[in-house]
Enzyme design. Structure first.
Site, short mmCIF file in Angstrom:
data_model
loop_
_atom_site.label_atom_id
_atom_site.label_comp_id
_atom_site.label_asym_id
_atom_site.label_seq_id
_atom_site.Cartn_x
_atom_site.Cartn_y
_atom_site.Cartn_z
N LEU A 139 0.78 -1.11 -0.19
CA LEU A 139 0.04 0.02 0.02
C LEU A 139 0.74 1.40 -0.04
O LEU A 139 2.01 1.41 0.65
CB LEU A 139 -0.94 0.08 1.12
CG LEU A 139 -1.96 -1.20 1.32
CD1 LEU A 139 -2.60 -1.10 2.63
CD2 LEU A 139 -2.55 -1.22 -0.01
N HIS B 229 -3.56 4.32 -2.33
CA HIS B 229 -4.43 3.52 -1.79
C HIS B 229 -5.33 4.08 -0.56
O HIS B 229 -6.37 4.23 -0.45
CB HIS B 229 -3.95 2.03 -1.11
CG HIS B 229 -3.11 1.40 -2.31
ND1 HIS B 229 -1.89 1.07 -2.41
CD2 HIS B 229 -3.82 0.43 -3.26
CE1 HIS B 229 -1.75 0.27 -3.48
NE2 HIS B 229 -2.81 -0.01 -4.04
N SER C 158 2.51 0.38 -6.70
CA SER C 158 3.06 -0.54 -5.88
C SER C 158 4.30 -0.99 -7.03
O SER C 158 5.51 -1.27 -6.34
CB SER C 158 2.24 -1.64 -5.62
OG SER C 158 0.96 -1.40 -5.16
N ARG C 159 4.24 -0.88 -8.29
CA ARG C 159 5.15 -1.38 -8.92
C ARG C 159 6.39 -0.17 -9.17
O ARG C 159 7.48 -0.70 -9.89
CB ARG C 159 4.66 -1.68 -10.51
CG ARG C 159 3.85 -2.81 -10.50
CD ARG C 159 3.37 -3.29 -12.15
NE ARG C 159 2.93 -4.56 -12.11
CZ ARG C 159 1.57 -4.76 -12.31
NH1 ARG C 159 0.76 -3.83 -12.13
NH2 ARG C 159 1.00 -6.03 -12.41
P1 AMP Z 1 -3.73 -2.04 -6.97
O1 AMP Z 1 -3.36 -2.42 -5.52
O2 AMP Z 1 -2.63 -1.49 -7.81
O3 AMP Z 1 -4.46 -3.03 -7.47
O4 AMP Z 1 -4.62 -0.75 -6.84
C1 AMP Z 1 -5.88 -0.74 -5.63
C2 AMP Z 1 -6.51 0.42 -5.93
O5 AMP Z 1 -5.86 1.51 -5.64
C3 AMP Z 1 -7.25 0.57 -7.45
O6 AMP Z 1 -8.36 1.14 -7.38
C4 AMP Z 1 -6.23 1.68 -8.14
O7 AMP Z 1 -6.55 2.31 -9.16
C5 AMP Z 1 -6.12 2.60 -6.93
N1 AMP Z 1 -4.67 2.92 -6.92
C6 AMP Z 1 -3.37 2.67 -7.23
N2 AMP Z 1 -2.44 3.70 -7.26
C7 AMP Z 1 -3.32 4.79 -7.30
C8 AMP Z 1 -2.84 6.30 -7.27
N3 AMP Z 1 -1.51 6.58 -7.26
N4 AMP Z 1 -3.70 7.26 -6.99
C9 AMP Z 1 -5.12 6.71 -6.80
N5 AMP Z 1 -5.52 5.44 -6.65
C10 AMP Z 1 -4.78 4.48 -7.02
#
Ligand code: AMP
Length: 283
Positions: A33, A37, A186-187
């Site tokens: 996170l 997130h 996260s990447r």
């Molecule tokens: P992930 O853990 O990458 O699958 O992301 C989980 C949620 O967090 C998804 O709805 C993403 O679009 C959101 N998210 C990831 N990075 C960001 C960011 N920089 N700003 C806002 N939301 C994000």
């Protein structure tokens, strides 16, 4: 904050909350996170008395050649952040809880998933749509929160809830960025120091394209041509760079006439980065 690993335990909590009249917000994540997130959690807390965050690295949304095994996992840090953020329940299921032996159902959103990341990551959105459908039905929230960072995913989730009559409000949350403009992801942890210096150029090029098209909505082809050259000379290998309508993802190849977005996916070494920004013609 309760940490639960079974659907039954998750349902016990959310059923009790609903019985007391509390609104329930859901924030699905794959963990590792960051403040993006947490922005989703803050949006959920602003509207809902109780918030569920799910942490599940969903194997069905990774193709065989992708980074499922390498994907960062930081359970203790994640839980510490969520505790401070005021989350009620964290649902961290194992793979067999979500996909028990004999699991054969796929949720597939046609059309919206043919372009952009859907065209380059085979089966990705089927995996996303299947797991999000399950998470929504497991927790039955009033609202679920998704980042605009993954804009195509946000539209796919909106569509599936509408098509399947799942009674939940889907809220989009603006992208959270580093001070230099790089969208949090996260990447980003995969980037070497040199790649990290290059990475903000992605957002910089998208900002320039958006500004150019606000001034000159008919210059799509030129703005994209320049943008491609700029991305390549910055050191990215470009997967796609496109303007599409914000509501439908229909391609915009000549003139921006209504709400649109510029979308890009690039590779920097072994890291794949995506980003997007709104493009609106000047009124
Ligand atoms: P992930 O853990 O990458 O699958 O992301 C989980 C949620 O967090 C998804 O709805 C993403 O679009 C959101 N998210 C990831 N990075 C960001 C960011 N920089 N700003 C806002 N939301 C994000």
């Amino acid at each position: 904050m309760y940490v639960v690993r079974t659907i039954a335990a998750l349902r016990n909590h959310t059923a009790l909350w609903r019985a007391t009249g509390a609104r329930v917000g859901l924030v699905p994540t794959m963990g590792a996170l960051h403040d993006g997130h947490l922005a989703l959690v803050r949006a959920a807390r602003a509207e809902c008395e109780r918030v569920v965050v799910t942490i599940f690295v969903n194997p069905k949304q990774f193709a065989a050649n992708e980074d499922l095994d390498a994907y960062p996992r930081r359970e203790a840090d994640d839980l510490a952040m969520l505790r401070v953020a005021g989350v009620g329940v964290v649902f961290m299921p194992g793979t067999a809880e979500i996909y028990p032996p004999g699991f054969t159902t796929t949720v597939r959103v046609a059309g919206l998933t043919d372009c952009l990341c859907g065209a380059h990551r085979r089966g990705h959105f089927d995996g996303v749509a299947t797991v999000v459908t399950k998470l929504l039905l497991q927790s039955l929230p009033d609202a679920a929160y998704f980042g605009e960072k993954d804009y195509q995913q946000l539209l796919v989730v909106r569509r599936l809830t509408r098509d399947l009559d799942i009674p939940v409000r889907i809220e989009g949350v603006p992208t959270v960025r580093e001070r230099d403009g790089l969208a949090l992801s996260s990447r980003n942890a995969y980037l070497s120091p040199n790649e990290r210096r290059i990475a903000p150029n992605l957002a910089r090029v998208l900002r320039r394209i958006a500004a150019e098209l606000t001034q000159e909505p008919g210059a799509v082809a030129r703005a994209i041509g320049r943008g491609l050259a700029d991305l390549e000379s910055a050191g990215f290998e470009v997967e796609y760079l496109e303007i599409r309508e914000a509501a439908t993802l229909a391609p915009v190849t000549t003139t921006v006439t209504g709400p649109a977005r510029v979308f890009a996916a690039v590779h920097l070494g072994r890291t794949r980065l995506i980003d997007n920004l709104p493009v609106a013609p000047a009124p």
